[in-house]
Design a protein around this motif. Structure first.
Motif, PDB file in Angstrom:
ATOM      1  N   UNK A  79      -5.247  -7.523   8.184  1.00  0.00           N
ATOM      2  CA  UNK A  79      -4.167  -7.555   9.187  1.00  0.00           C
ATOM      3  C   UNK A  79      -3.641  -6.155   9.458  1.00  0.00           C
ATOM      4  N   UNK A  80      -3.557  -5.328   8.414  1.00  0.00           N
ATOM      5  CA  UNK A  80      -3.089  -3.955   8.607  1.00  0.00           C
ATOM      6  C   UNK A  80      -4.111  -3.168   9.423  1.00  0.00           C
ATOM      7  N   UNK A  81      -5.390  -3.362   9.145  1.00  0.00           N
ATOM      8  CA  UNK A  81      -6.453  -2.693   9.915  1.00  0.00           C
ATOM      9  C   UNK A  81      -6.359  -3.087  11.393  1.00  0.00           C
ATOM     10  N   UNK A  82      -6.039  -4.331  11.627  1.00  0.00           N
ATOM     11  CA  UNK A  82      -5.865  -4.814  13.010  1.00  0.00           C
ATOM     12  C   UNK A  82      -4.707  -4.068  13.678  1.00  0.00           C
ATOM     13  N   UNK A  83      -3.594  -3.889  12.930  1.00  0.00           N
ATOM     14  CA  UNK A  83      -2.431  -3.176  13.478  1.00  0.00           C
ATOM     15  C   UNK A  83      -2.751  -1.698  13.691  1.00  0.00           C
ATOM     16  N   UNK A  84      -3.562  -1.109  12.792  1.00  0.00           N
ATOM     17  CA  UNK A  84      -3.986   0.286  12.958  1.00  0.00           C
ATOM     18  C   UNK A  84      -4.745   0.445  14.271  1.00  0.00           C
ATOM     19  N   UNK A  85      -5.636  -0.505  14.534  1.00  0.00           N
ATOM     20  CA  UNK A  85      -6.459  -0.447  15.743  1.00  0.00           C
ATOM     21  C   UNK A  85      -5.609  -0.648  16.998  1.00  0.00           C
ATOM     22  N   UNK A  86      -4.558  -1.460  16.871  1.00  0.00           N
ATOM     23  CA  UNK A  86      -3.678  -1.687  18.021  1.00  0.00           C
ATOM     24  C   UNK A  86      -2.921  -0.413  18.395  1.00  0.00           C
ATOM     25  N   UNK A  87      -2.551   0.362  17.368  1.00  0.00           N
ATOM     26  CA  UNK A  87      -1.897   1.661  17.562  1.00  0.00           C
ATOM     27  C   UNK A  87      -0.611   1.545  18.394  1.00  0.00           C
ATOM     28  N   UNK A  88       0.210   0.538  18.095  1.00  0.00           N
ATOM     29  CA  UNK A  88       1.492   0.375  18.782  1.00  0.00           C
ATOM     30  C   UNK A  88       2.498   1.377  18.224  1.00  0.00           C
ATOM     31  N   UNK A  89       3.455   1.775  19.039  1.00  0.00           N
ATOM     32  CA  UNK A  89       4.422   2.791  18.638  1.00  0.00           C
ATOM     33  C   UNK A  89       5.500   2.220  17.720  1.00  0.00           C
ATOM     34  N   UNK A  90       5.720   0.889  17.800  1.00  0.00           N
ATOM     35  CA  UNK A  90       6.743   0.237  16.962  1.00  0.00           C
ATOM     36  C   UNK A  90       6.049  -0.731  16.017  1.00  0.00           C
ATOM     37  N   UNK A  91       6.350  -0.634  14.725  1.00  0.00           N
ATOM     38  CA  UNK A  91       5.764  -1.525  13.716  1.00  0.00           C
ATOM     39  C   UNK A  91       6.829  -2.473  13.186  1.00  0.00           C
ATOM     40  N   UNK A  92       6.451  -3.738  13.079  1.00  0.00           N
ATOM     41  CA  UNK A  92       7.326  -4.754  12.494  1.00  0.00           C
ATOM     42  C   UNK A  92       6.624  -5.291  11.253  1.00  0.00           C
ATOM     43  N   UNK A  93       7.180  -4.997  10.093  1.00  0.00           N
ATOM     44  CA  UNK A  93       6.592  -5.432   8.826  1.00  0.00           C
ATOM     45  C   UNK A  93       7.482  -6.515   8.232  1.00  0.00           C
ATOM     46  N   UNK A  94       7.030  -7.750   8.286  1.00  0.00           N
ATOM     47  CA  UNK A  94       7.849  -8.893   7.859  1.00  0.00           C
ATOM     48  C   UNK A  94       7.330  -9.409   6.519  1.00  0.00           C
ATOM     49  N   UNK A  95       7.981  -9.008   5.436  1.00  0.00           N
ATOM     50  CA  UNK A  95       7.600  -9.440   4.088  1.00  0.00           C
ATOM     51  C   UNK A  95       6.110  -9.205   3.847  1.00  0.00           C
ATOM     52  N   UNK A  96       5.608  -8.048   4.251  1.00  0.00           N
ATOM     53  CA  UNK A  96       4.160  -7.810   4.258  1.00  0.00           C
ATOM     54  C   UNK A  96       3.540  -7.761   2.867  1.00  0.00           C
ATOM     55  N   UNK A  97       4.340  -7.537   1.817  1.00  0.00           N
ATOM     56  CA  UNK A  97       3.765  -7.435   0.471  1.00  0.00           C
ATOM     57  C   UNK A  97       4.390  -8.415  -0.517  1.00  0.00           C
ATOM     58  N   UNK A  98       5.278  -9.276  -0.052  1.00  0.00           N
ATOM     59  CA  UNK A  98       6.063 -10.091  -0.992  1.00  0.00           C
ATOM     60  C   UNK A  98       5.231 -11.124  -1.744  1.00  0.00           C
ATOM     61  N   UNK A  99       4.085 -11.549  -1.171  1.00  0.00           N
ATOM     62  CA  UNK A  99       3.296 -12.612  -1.813  1.00  0.00           C
ATOM     63  C   UNK A  99       2.157 -12.051  -2.655  1.00  0.00           C
ATOM     64  N   UNK A 100       2.147 -10.723  -2.901  1.00  0.00           N
ATOM     65  CA  UNK A 100       1.007 -10.101  -3.567  1.00  0.00           C
ATOM     66  C   UNK A 100       1.333  -9.765  -5.018  1.00  0.00           C
ATOM     67  N   UNK A 101       0.277  -9.680  -5.819  1.00  0.00           N
ATOM     68  CA  UNK A 101       0.463  -9.229  -7.197  1.00  0.00           C
ATOM     69  C   UNK A 101       0.640  -7.709  -7.189  1.00  0.00           C
ATOM     70  N   UNK A 102       0.953  -7.147  -8.351  1.00  0.00           N
ATOM     71  CA  UNK A 102       1.303  -5.723  -8.435  1.00  0.00           C
ATOM     72  C   UNK A 102       0.161  -4.823  -7.978  1.00  0.00           C
ATOM     73  N   UNK A 103      -1.074  -5.137  -8.386  1.00  0.00           N
ATOM     74  CA  UNK A 103      -2.212  -4.289  -8.031  1.00  0.00           C
ATOM     75  C   UNK A 103      -2.451  -4.303  -6.528  1.00  0.00           C
ATOM     76  N   UNK A 104      -2.482  -5.506  -5.946  1.00  0.00           N
ATOM     77  CA  UNK A 104      -2.693  -5.621  -4.508  1.00  0.00           C
ATOM     78  C   UNK A 104      -1.526  -5.026  -3.728  1.00  0.00           C
ATOM     79  N   UNK A 105      -0.314  -5.159  -4.275  1.00  0.00           N
ATOM     80  CA  UNK A 105       0.852  -4.632  -3.580  1.00  0.00           C
ATOM     81  C   UNK A 105       0.767  -3.115  -3.455  1.00  0.00           C
ATOM     82  N   UNK A 106       0.287  -2.451  -4.488  1.00  0.00           N
ATOM     83  CA  UNK A 106       0.147  -0.997  -4.428  1.00  0.00           C
ATOM     84  C   UNK A 106      -0.863  -0.578  -3.366  1.00  0.00           C
ATOM     85  N   UNK A 107      -1.994  -1.306  -3.316  1.00  0.00           N
ATOM     86  CA  UNK A 107      -3.024  -0.990  -2.318  1.00  0.00           C
ATOM     87  C   UNK A 107      -2.499  -1.207  -0.903  1.00  0.00           C
TER      88      UNK A 107
END
Length: 598
Positions: free
Chosen positions: A505-533
């Protein structure tokens, strides 16, 4: 006019049959009109086929009255050759009719499906709050199939038999007006059941289709949550619930079938009873010498054709009523006006965008809960390139801020601007092009990794897609997959872990290259290792962009330029982490709950 409330869908249905019938006819005509020349060709074929059918009894009449009494064998040969020629014309006309009408049915139903689907894509979330996806899919698939059956088959049969009926009655009148008079006297007794029971069939058809839609909606919901169903061992409960819907649909379908069967029974009984009576009278006239045997034979054949046409019309009438119900259900979607749409003269955003945005005294309540204010006099000014975190307890209105920014809803009071342009003055599509969204549950489509990333920009090259994947740290797991970028992900990305889905999903947003980013709980459901990545990928994505971050885990927002604390739809605190901790307000309280150890 009576208003009924559909409890399954919360839609107010206006029970006004004449208006609905006109609307349904208009709907079909709108889709038929572009193919008027195909309709003309089909009608010519229909008329030729009907005329050929009606010419056969006259040929037989001549053979009986003249051929068998003539000494010349050549005359008999001529009559039979003519009869064969009529049969050839009938076969060719029937071929043309079948081809043109079937093509028309396939074409029209394709156009209706596209129109329904295209309208669905434009509708705001309010529509989907009131309508279940299973019911919408039922209209898109089942109802359009019914229309296809009618336009491509039943309508042709109805027109053919209608022409045969009218032509047959005219030829009966030409052949023997007295016997035809007897038929007209009996006609009201045949037509009355067709009208009275036809209305009942139509009503039952609509009920049956509605219940099937309920069953489809239930099945769709259950299948989507099948793991939850199995986890809580609720298979029998869901089976019982689905059984209730399909059995109700079955009962309605059987009732409709019974009405149609009664209708067909009455028509056949009345029609052939009338034919039998007329034949008895005709036979007496032949014996008395008032008419010839050929004349009676022709009249009998016309009477049989008329009877057969009326019997066929009685069956097709039920199908036409069913199609009217299906067309009405499709019409409800096509005629729905989206809550959010572009103004007549939308303002165009300046380029390049600075990404500055502002909420000015915004008050908002969801249409489904109009008395509950989610935001009240909400004000927020974000400069271009600034990173602002929005935190607060559940129900404070954080996600609503994102939904208003994407113009899924318009505020009741106040306005929202991007680069000084009010969102209500802009095209919603143009607004959303300025926004890149990464949510907690990012949607992954049942296609390849490459196609999922490309969803951010359909014009992207393979090199751009790979660069976006690298920027999102997704290459770390993509390179280990046997098919790499071409790996099929399954429905909703079931073949990937939560962290892998987020990086796609982040790669998709990178490709979109929009000037405004909305990050809605983007890491809240991840474990510690995945959250860091994922966090590392997000930080790269956020460079030089205006970013709004909604988060419950305060550790993820401490680096923000500014933290805004919301409670009950209002901003109660604002500042960086250190400032807010010194204030000992709501933020400090939330931080203490999360960071304190026993």
């Amino acid at each position: 006019m009576v208003e009924k409330k559909n409890t399954q869908q919360n839609i107010t249905i206006v029970d006004d049959a004449p208006i609905r019938k006109v609307s349904e006819i208009t709907l079909l005509w709108v889709f038929l009109l572009p193919y008027k020349w195909t309709i003309v060709k089909a009608m010519v074929a229909l008329i030729v086929a009907a005329a050929s059918t009606l010419a056969i009894p006259q040929a037989i009449r001549q053979i009986i009255d003249l051929g068998f009494t003539s000494i010349s064998i050549d005359l008999i040969n001529l009559y039979f050759v003519a009869l064969l020629g009529v049969a050839v014309v009938l076969a060719l006309a029937t071929f043309a009719r079948y081809y043109f009408v079937t093509w028309l049915g396939e074409r029209v139903v394709t156009d209706i499906r596209r129109a329904v689907f295209n309208k669905i894509l434009t509708l705001s979330p309010v529509f989907f709050e009131k309508n279940r996806s299973g019911d919408i899919l039922s209209r898109l698939n089942t109802d359009t199939t019914v229309i296809q059956s009618v336009v491509g088959s039943s309508a042709s049969v109805a027109l053919r038999n209608l022409l045969t009926l009218i032509g047959g009655l005219i030829m009966m009148l030409v052949t023997n007006w007295l016997l035809t008079g007897y038929v007209f006297l009996l006609l009201p007794f045949i037509v009355a059941p067709l009208i009275l029971l036809g209305r009942k069939v139509r009503s039952l058809s609509r009920t049956s289709q509605d219940r099937l839609a309920d069953a489809s909606a239930t099945a769709n919901e259950t299948i989507s949550a099948v793991q939850t169903v199995q986890s809580y061992t609720q298979e029998q409960f869901e089976e019982k619930k689905y059984k209730g819907f399909v059995e109700t649909a079955f009962d309605a379908a059987i009732e409709r079938t019974k009405m149609r069967a009664i209708l067909t029974f009455l028509i056949i009984l009345m029609v052939f009873g009338a034919v039998d009576l007329v034949l008895w009278l005709g036979a007496r006239d032949v014996i008395a010498g008032n008419i010839t045997g050929g004349e009676l034979t022709a009249f009998v054949i016309y009477a049989v054709l008329v009877a057969g046409a009326m019997g066929a019309l009685s069956e097709v009438y039920g199908e036409l009523q069913r199609a009217a119900g299906a067309a009405g259900r499709c019409l409800e979607i096509i005629a729905t006006e989206p809550e959010i749409k572009a103004p007549k003269n939308p303002i165009i955003f300046s380029t390049p965008s600075t990404g500055a945005l502002e909420f000015e005294n915004v008050t908002f309540a969801y249409p489904s809960r109009p008395s509950e204010k989610i935001l009240e006099n909400f004000c927020l000014d974000v400069k271009g390139g600034e990173t602002v975190a929005i935190v607060g307890p559940s129900g404070a209105g954080k996600t609503t801020v994102f939904q208003l920014l994407q113009r899924f809803y318009d505020p009741k009071i106040g306005k929202i601007t991007i680069d000084g342009v009010s969102l209500s003055d802009a095209d919603p599509v143009d607004v959303r092009k300025h926004l890149g969204v990464v949510s907690q549950e990012s949607m992954i489509f049942a296609t390849s990794i490459s196609e999922n990333i490309k969803y951010g920009n359909q014009d992207a090259t393979n090199e751009m897609i790979e660069a976006a994947a690298n920027a999102a740290r997704a290459d770390e797991f993509i390179d280990r997959l046997p098919e790499g970028m071409d790996t099929f992900l399954g429905e909703r990305g079931t073949r990937l872990s939560g962290g892998q889905r987020q990086r796609i999903a982040i790669a998709r947003a990178v490709l979109q290259n929009a000037q405004i980013l909305l990050l809605d709980e983007a890491t809240s459901a991840l474990d510690s290792e995945n959250e860091k990545l994922v966090q590392a990928a997000l930080e790269k994505l956020m460079q030089n962009k205006t970013t709004l971050v909604v988060a419950h885990r305060l550790a993820t927002v401490q680096k923000a330029d500014r933290i805004v604390v919301m409670d009950h739809g209002k901003i109660v605190e604002s500042g960086d982490h250190e400032e807010l901790m010194r204030k000992q307000g709501l933020y400090a309280h939330l931080a203490d709950l999360q960071f304190s150890t026993p």
